[in-house]
Design an enzyme around this catalytic site. Structure first.
Site, PDB file in Angstrom:
ATOM      1  N   HIS A   8     -11.690  -0.001   0.591  1.00 23.28           N
ATOM      2  CA  HIS A   8     -10.749   1.095   1.441  1.00 23.28           C
ATOM      3  C   HIS A   8     -11.460   1.408   2.844  1.00 23.28           C
ATOM      4  O   HIS A   8     -12.725   1.303   2.814  1.00 23.28           O
ATOM      5  CB  HIS A   8      -9.845   2.163   0.749  1.00 23.28           C
ATOM      6  CG  HIS A   8     -10.905   3.067   0.610  1.00 23.28           C
ATOM      7  ND1 HIS A   8     -11.159   3.328  -1.081  1.00 23.28           N
ATOM      8  CD2 HIS A   8     -11.574   4.392   0.924  1.00 23.28           C
ATOM      9  CE1 HIS A   8     -12.080   4.436  -1.143  1.00 23.28           C
ATOM     10  NE2 HIS A   8     -12.012   4.936   0.155  1.00 23.28           N
ATOM     11  N   HIS A  81     -14.956   6.660   6.780  1.00 23.56           N
ATOM     12  CA  HIS A  81     -16.017   5.945   6.084  1.00 23.56           C
ATOM     13  C   HIS A  81     -15.311   4.658   5.629  1.00 23.56           C
ATOM     14  O   HIS A  81     -14.036   4.449   5.780  1.00 23.56           O
ATOM     15  CB  HIS A  81     -16.527   6.824   4.744  1.00 23.56           C
ATOM     16  CG  HIS A  81     -15.319   6.995   3.888  1.00 23.56           C
ATOM     17  ND1 HIS A  81     -14.484   8.116   3.990  1.00 23.56           N
ATOM     18  CD2 HIS A  81     -14.771   6.346   2.784  1.00 23.56           C
ATOM     19  CE1 HIS A  81     -13.564   8.168   2.886  1.00 23.56           C
ATOM     20  NE2 HIS A  81     -13.730   7.085   2.167  1.00 23.56           N
ATOM     21  N   GLU A 130     -19.305   4.478   1.258  1.00 23.25           N
ATOM     22  CA  GLU A 130     -18.804   4.833   0.068  1.00 23.25           C
ATOM     23  C   GLU A 130     -18.947   3.592  -0.979  1.00 23.25           C
ATOM     24  O   GLU A 130     -18.715   2.448  -0.615  1.00 23.25           O
ATOM     25  CB  GLU A 130     -17.576   5.405  -0.193  1.00 23.25           C
ATOM     26  CG  GLU A 130     -17.172   5.922  -1.522  1.00 23.25           C
ATOM     27  CD  GLU A 130     -15.675   6.214  -1.588  1.00 23.25           C
ATOM     28  OE1 GLU A 130     -14.814   6.313  -0.470  1.00 23.25           O
ATOM     29  OE2 GLU A 130     -15.087   6.551  -2.671  1.00 23.25           O
TER      30      GLU A 130
HETATM   31 CO    CO Z   1     -13.138   6.812   0.140  1.00 21.74          CO
END
Ligand code: CO
Length: 139
Positions: A8, A81, A130
């Site tokens: 994502h 992010h 991440e």
């Molecule tokens: Co995230």
């Protein structure tokens, strides 16, 4: 370390409700999850599905939310992010530690219920990154 799929893109917003309207009406999104709180990370989260990935809307939860700082610098919100999957979170963490990348905090449970950690954007070409262990697929 083997780079997995882009799980994502995290997008900070002051209002998940307003952003959901944007993704539905302006962008034509049809699959929108229910927002939920992640108190351990100081955020409220909502996933918007795209055919090949997801947008993770993140709204500050509480005054000490790290997203609040981001919104002070970026009043409109925006890209926060990116999240890549790996098969083995411990192996990935060891890899980044070995090559001297700064890891932000302990490995913890992320919004998909699998272990995650974050890498410092200054060590990652300016991108807060991440790393997430891939969810186990039911066979
Ligand atoms: Co995230």
């Amino acid at each position: 370390m083997k780079l997995g799929r882009l799980n994502h893109v995290g997008v900070a917003t002051r209002s998940i409700a307003d952003s959901v309207v944007h993704y539905r009406e302006t962008m034509g999104a049809s699959i929108v999850g229910e927002p939920f709180d992640l108190p351990a990370q100081g955020v409220k989260v909502c996933f918007i599905d795209t055919p090949n990935s997801q947008i993770e809307l993140i709204e500050p939860l509480g005054d000490n939310s790290p997203v609040m700082k981001f919104l002070e610098k970026n009043p409109l919100g925006g890209q926060h992010h990116v999240c890549f999957e790996v098969e083995d979170i411990e192996a990935a963490r060891a890899h980044f530690e070995k090559i001297g990348k700064r890891i932000l905090g302990p490995t913890r449970t992320g919004a998909h219920g699998t272990p995650i950690f974050f890498l410092h954007p200054k060590d990652m070409e300016g991108v807060l990154t991440e790393i997430m262990e891939s969810p186990q697929q039911a066979h």
